[in-house]
Scaffold this motif. Structure first.
Motif, PDB file in Angstrom:
ATOM      1  N   LYS A 226       0.799  -1.225   0.000  1.00 11.90           N
ATOM      2  CA  LYS A 226       0.000   0.000   0.000  1.00 11.90           C
ATOM      3  C   LYS A 226       0.827   1.267   0.000  1.00 11.90           C
ATOM      4  O   LYS A 226       1.849   1.348   0.698  1.00 11.90           O
ATOM      5  CB  LYS A 226      -0.885   0.045   1.252  1.00 11.90           C
ATOM      6  N   TYR A 227       0.335   2.234  -0.718  1.00 11.08           N
ATOM      7  CA  TYR A 227       0.795   3.630  -0.610  1.00 11.08           C
ATOM      8  C   TYR A 227       0.018   4.217   0.557  1.00 11.08           C
ATOM      9  O   TYR A 227      -1.188   4.363   0.485  1.00 11.08           O
ATOM     10  CB  TYR A 227       0.484   4.312  -1.940  1.00 11.08           C
ATOM     11  N   MET A 228       0.686   4.486   1.650  1.00 11.10           N
ATOM     12  CA  MET A 228      -0.020   5.064   2.804  1.00 11.10           C
ATOM     13  C   MET A 228       0.935   5.986   3.546  1.00 11.10           C
ATOM     14  O   MET A 228       1.934   5.552   4.102  1.00 11.10           O
ATOM     15  CB  MET A 228      -0.558   3.945   3.702  1.00 11.10           C
TER      16      MET A 228
ATOM     17  N   GLY B 202      -2.752  10.150  -6.102  1.00 11.50           N
ATOM     18  CA  GLY B 202      -1.508   9.386  -6.062  1.00 11.50           C
ATOM     19  C   GLY B 202      -1.620   8.032  -6.737  1.00 11.50           C
ATOM     20  O   GLY B 202      -0.879   7.721  -7.681  1.00 11.50           O
ATOM     21  N   SER B 203      -2.581   7.221  -6.286  1.00 14.89           N
ATOM     22  CA  SER B 203      -2.650   5.840  -6.767  1.00 14.89           C
ATOM     23  C   SER B 203      -3.007   5.754  -8.251  1.00 14.89           C
ATOM     24  O   SER B 203      -2.820   4.713  -8.875  1.00 14.89           O
ATOM     25  CB  SER B 203      -3.646   5.039  -5.931  1.00 14.89           C
ATOM     26  N   SER B 204      -3.519   6.837  -8.846  1.00 13.65           N
ATOM     27  CA  SER B 204      -3.890   6.797 -10.268  1.00 13.65           C
ATOM     28  C   SER B 204      -2.667   6.626 -11.166  1.00 13.65           C
ATOM     29  O   SER B 204      -2.787   6.152 -12.290  1.00 13.65           O
ATOM     30  CB  SER B 204      -4.660   8.059 -10.667  1.00 13.65           C
ATOM     31  N   CYS B 205      -1.475   6.992 -10.659  1.00 19.13           N
ATOM     32  CA  CYS B 205      -0.278   6.890 -11.516  1.00 19.13           C
ATOM     33  C   CYS B 205       0.008   5.430 -11.879  1.00 19.13           C
ATOM     34  O   CYS B 205       0.617   5.151 -12.897  1.00 19.13           O
ATOM     35  CB  CYS B 205       0.934   7.544 -10.857  1.00 19.13           C
ATOM     36  N   ARG B 206      -0.467   4.484 -11.028  1.00 22.41           N
ATOM     37  CA  ARG B 206      -0.233   3.056 -11.319  1.00 22.41           C
ATOM     38  C   ARG B 206      -1.193   2.535 -12.377  1.00 22.41           C
ATOM     39  O   ARG B 206      -0.926   1.515 -13.010  1.00 22.41           O
ATOM     40  CB  ARG B 206      -0.361   2.231 -10.028  1.00 22.41           C
ATOM     41  N   SER B 207      -2.352   3.218 -12.538  1.00 18.38           N
ATOM     42  CA  SER B 207      -3.376   2.737 -13.481  1.00 18.38           C
ATOM     43  C   SER B 207      -2.953   2.887 -14.934  1.00 18.38           C
ATOM     44  O   SER B 207      -3.642   2.404 -15.822  1.00 18.38           O
ATOM     45  CB  SER B 207      -4.697   3.489 -13.258  1.00 18.38           C
TER      46      SER B 207
ATOM     47  N   SER C 151     -11.742  10.021   4.213  1.00 21.04           N
ATOM     48  CA  SER C 151     -11.239   9.887   2.835  1.00 21.04           C
ATOM     49  C   SER C 151      -9.804   9.360   2.865  1.00 21.04           C
ATOM     50  O   SER C 151      -9.112   9.460   3.898  1.00 21.04           O
ATOM     51  CB  SER C 151     -11.246  11.252   2.144  1.00 21.04           C
ATOM     52  N   SER C 152      -9.318   8.864   1.725  1.00 21.67           N
ATOM     53  CA  SER C 152      -7.934   8.374   1.739  1.00 21.67           C
ATOM     54  C   SER C 152      -6.958   9.541   1.935  1.00 21.67           C
ATOM     55  O   SER C 152      -5.904   9.363   2.553  1.00 21.67           O
ATOM     56  CB  SER C 152      -7.606   7.537   0.506  1.00 21.67           C
ATOM     57  N   SER C 153      -7.313  10.737   1.458  1.00 24.29           N
ATOM     58  CA  SER C 153      -6.413  11.899   1.689  1.00 24.29           C
ATOM     59  C   SER C 153      -6.249  12.151   3.178  1.00 24.29           C
ATOM     60  O   SER C 153      -5.142  12.408   3.669  1.00 24.29           O
ATOM     61  CB  SER C 153      -6.985  13.168   1.050  1.00 24.29           C
TER      62      SER C 153
ATOM     63  N   ALA D 117      -6.741   9.881   5.510  1.00 19.89           N
ATOM     64  CA  ALA D 117      -6.015   8.719   6.061  1.00 19.89           C
ATOM     65  C   ALA D 117      -4.505   8.927   5.928  1.00 19.89           C
ATOM     66  O   ALA D 117      -3.747   8.685   6.875  1.00 19.89           O
ATOM     67  CB  ALA D 117      -6.447   7.439   5.348  1.00 19.89           C
ATOM     68  N   HIS D 118      -4.054   9.417   4.749  1.00 18.68           N
ATOM     69  CA  HIS D 118      -2.618   9.676   4.554  1.00 18.68           C
ATOM     70  C   HIS D 118      -2.094  10.652   5.614  1.00 18.68           C
ATOM     71  O   HIS D 118      -0.975  10.516   6.093  1.00 18.68           O
ATOM     72  CB  HIS D 118      -2.359  10.294   3.172  1.00 18.68           C
ATOM     73  N   ARG D 119      -2.913  11.654   5.924  1.00 23.31           N
ATOM     74  CA  ARG D 119      -2.477  12.660   6.910  1.00 23.31           C
ATOM     75  C   ARG D 119      -2.415  12.070   8.317  1.00 23.31           C
ATOM     76  O   ARG D 119      -1.507  12.338   9.073  1.00 23.31           O
ATOM     77  CB  ARG D 119      -3.455  13.846   6.929  1.00 23.31           C
TER      78      ARG D 119
ATOM     79  N   MET E 168      -7.497  -5.369   1.789  1.00 26.30           N
ATOM     80  CA  MET E 168      -8.560  -4.357   1.858  1.00 26.30           C
ATOM     81  C   MET E 168      -7.926  -2.998   1.638  1.00 26.30           C
ATOM     82  O   MET E 168      -6.828  -2.733   2.118  1.00 26.30           O
ATOM     83  CB  MET E 168      -9.231  -4.383   3.233  1.00 26.30           C
ATOM     84  N   ASP E 169      -8.627  -2.145   0.904  1.00 27.49           N
ATOM     85  CA  ASP E 169      -8.150  -0.785   0.694  1.00 27.49           C
ATOM     86  C   ASP E 169      -8.660   0.087   1.835  1.00 27.49           C
ATOM     87  O   ASP E 169      -9.107  -0.431   2.845  1.00 27.49           O
ATOM     88  CB  ASP E 169      -8.670  -0.289  -0.666  1.00 27.49           C
ATOM     89  N   ALA E 170      -8.670   1.396   1.657  1.00 29.74           N
ATOM     90  CA  ALA E 170      -9.241   2.270   2.685  1.00 29.74           C
ATOM     91  C   ALA E 170     -10.761   2.213   2.535  1.00 29.74           C
ATOM     92  O   ALA E 170     -11.405   3.139   2.051  1.00 29.74           O
ATOM     93  CB  ALA E 170      -8.723   3.687   2.509  1.00 29.74           C
TER      94      ALA E 170
HETATM   95  O1  PMV Z   1      -4.454   7.714  -4.222  1.00 32.24           O
HETATM   96  P1  PMV Z   1      -5.131   7.929  -2.924  1.00 32.24           P
HETATM   97  O2  PMV Z   1      -4.756   9.231  -2.292  1.00 32.24           O
HETATM   98  O3  PMV Z   1      -6.633   7.740  -3.030  1.00 32.24           O
HETATM   99  O4  PMV Z   1      -4.597   6.840  -1.891  1.00 32.24           O
HETATM  100  C1  PMV Z   1      -4.840   5.466  -2.056  1.00 32.24           C
HETATM  101  C2  PMV Z   1      -4.474   4.737  -0.819  1.00 32.24           C
HETATM  102  C3  PMV Z   1      -4.840   3.267  -0.795  1.00 32.24           C
HETATM  103  O5  PMV Z   1      -5.861   2.994  -1.729  1.00 32.24           O
HETATM  104  C4  PMV Z   1      -5.363   2.935   0.586  1.00 32.24           C
HETATM  105  C5  PMV Z   1      -3.640   2.381  -1.045  1.00 32.24           C
HETATM  106  C6  PMV Z   1      -3.110   2.338  -2.470  1.00 32.24           C
HETATM  107  O6  PMV Z   1      -1.896   2.218  -2.605  1.00 32.24           O
HETATM  108  O7  PMV Z   1      -3.896   2.368  -3.425  1.00 32.24           O
END
Ligand code: PMV
Length: 330
Positions: A18-20, A149-154, A194-196, A198-200, A288-290
Motif C-alpha cells: 500500500k501507498y499510505m 496518487g494511486s492513479s499513476c499506477r493505473s 477519505s484516503s487523503s 487517512a494519509h495525513r 482491503m483498501d481504505a
Molecule cells: O491515491 P489515494 O490518495 O486515493 O490513496 C490510495 C491509498 C490506498 O488505496 C489505501 C492504497 C493504495 O496504494 O492504493
C-alpha cells in the motif's frame, strides 16, 4: 451537443503493497513504494467537449454509472484538468469534462484512481499528445499522480510499481490469464474518512515508526515470491502471507492513529474468515483498501469456479446483501 475534443478510458487498480502516508502532500509524494494489480474490467471513461470554461457533468451512456461528485470533488477534478493542460503547454485549453464508470458508484470501490488516470489521458489527447503505451507514459503517469496518487499506477498493466521517481510496469510476475480477481462488496456506504485524510492521520500512529522499512522489505519479498509463483505453489502462498500482513499493517495504522478511525464492518470480518479457510493448494491474496470491502486475487486452477460458487452461496446464506464484482477482463 458540443463538439467532442477527446475521449479516454483507464482501469482501476488494487494495491498489494500500500501507498499510505506522504512525504509531501503537494504532488502526492509517497512515504513508501507500492505495488498494484491493474483491474482491467473496472474502468472510468472521460470525454472532453468544447466549452468556454472548464466544468464537469456526468457522462450519459447506456450501461454506465454516473459518479457522484461533491462540489469539492468536481473542483479537484477540474483543477487537475487545468494542471495537465498547463503542464502540456496548452494553458488556453478549456472544456466540459464528462465522466462515468462501468462499475456502480454505490459499491464502495475506489474510482479515483481510474477516473484521474482517464482524465489525465483525455486532457493529454486534447493537447495533441500521443497517449499510446510507451510514448509519453512516464510523464503522463507523473502528472496523474498529482491529481490522485494511486492513479499513476493505473497507466500500467497488469502490474505496476510506484517508487519515488514514478510508476512503471513490472515484468515477470504472474499473467492475467493465471489470475482471477474478486471484490466482495460488503458495504456501499461512502467512507467517513477519505484516503487523503487517512494519509495525513497515519503518521500520528505509534506504529508508523518502522512502517516505511516494513513496506520496503515486504515489497522486495513479495516481488521475489510472485516471480516464482507460476511454477512454485509455496512461493505463491508466501505471497499470500505477505499481502495479508501488509493489509493488516495499514489497517492497524488507521486503528491506532490519533484520532483513530477504521473501515471494518461485520461483513468484512465474515469474508476475511471465509477466505482464511479457503481450501485449495494455492491460497488467495487477500487485501482491503481504505474501505470495508475485501479484495481477493485467486490462482485460476481448474476447480476455482466451483469453489468460488460454493463460497458465494455460503456468504449469500449468511448475508444476502454481499455483492461480488470481478476485476479482470476475460
Ligand atoms: O491515491 P489515494 O490518495 O486515493 O490513496 C490510495 C491509498 C490506498 O488505496 C489505501 C492504497 C493504495 O496504494 O492504493
Amino acid at each position: 451537443m458540443s463538439e467532442l475534443i477527446a475521449e479516454a478510458k483507464a482501469p482501476s487498480n488494487i494495491a498489494l503493497i500500500k501507498y499510505m502516508g506522504k512525504t509531501e502532500s503537494s504532488g502526492n509524494r509517497p512515504a513508501n513504494a507500492s505495488l498494484s494489480l491493474t483491474l482491467t474490467a473496472l474502468e472510468s471513461f472521460v470525454e472532453i467537449r468544447r466549452a468556454e470554461t472548464w466544468g464537469w457533468r456526468p457522462l450519459d451512456r447506456d450501461g454506465f454509472f454516473a459518479p457522484e461528485l461533491s462540489e469539492a470533488g468536481r473542483n479537484r477534478f477540474v483543477a487537475h484538468a487545468e494542471r495537465v493542460a498547463r503542464a502540456l503547454g496548452k494553458e488556453g485549453l478549456r472544456g466540459e469534462i464528462r465522466s462515468a464508470n462501468n462499475f456502480p458508484p454505490d459499491c464502495g470501490l475506489a474510482s479515483s484512481a481510474s477516473s484521474f488516470a482517464a482524465l489525465t489521458l483525455a486532457v493529454a489527447k486534447a493537447c495533441g499528445v500521443d497517449v499510446d503505451p510507451g510514448a509519453e507514459r512516464a510523464k503522463l503517469s507523473r502528472l496523474s499522480q498529482q491529481g490522485s496518487g494511486s492513479s499513476c499506477r493505473s497507466l500500467y498493466s497488469p502490474w505496476a510499481i510506484w517508487r519515488d521517481e514514478g510508476a512503471q510496469a513490472v515484468e515477470g510476475l504472474p499473467s492475467l490469464a493465471e489470475l482471477e480477481h474478486v471484490v466482495f462488496v460488503v458495504s456501499g456506504d461512502r467512507k467517513a474518512v477519505s484516503s487523503s485524510e487517512a494519509h495525513r492521520r497515519v503518521v500520528s500512529s505509534e506504529l508508523f515508526h518502522g512502517r516505511v522499512e516494513r513496506a520496503a522489505r515486504r515489497l522486495d519479498e513479495l516481488l521475489q515470491a510472485l516471480r516464482s509463483a507460476s511454477s512454485d505453489v509455496s512461493a505463491w502462498n508466501q505471497a499470500a502471507e505477505i499481502v495479508w500482513a501488509e493489509s493488516w499493517d495499514m489497517h492497524a495504522l488507521f486503528e491506532t492513529a490519533r484520532p483513530s478511525f477504521g473501515y471494518f464492518v461485520p461483513g468484512s470480518i465474515l469474508v476475511l474468515r471465509e477466505l482464511r479457510q479457503w481450501e485449495a493448494s494455492r491460497r488467495p491474496l487477500v487485501t482491503m483498501d481504505a474501505g470495508p470491502n475485501v479484495h481477493a486475487v485467486f490462482w485460476r486452477d481448474a476447480d476455482l469456479e466451483l469453489r468460488l460458487e460454493r463460497l458465494i452461496q455460503r456468504l449469500a446464506s449468511i448475508d444476502p446483501t454481499i455483492k461480488i464484482i470481478r476485476g479482470l477482463k476475460r
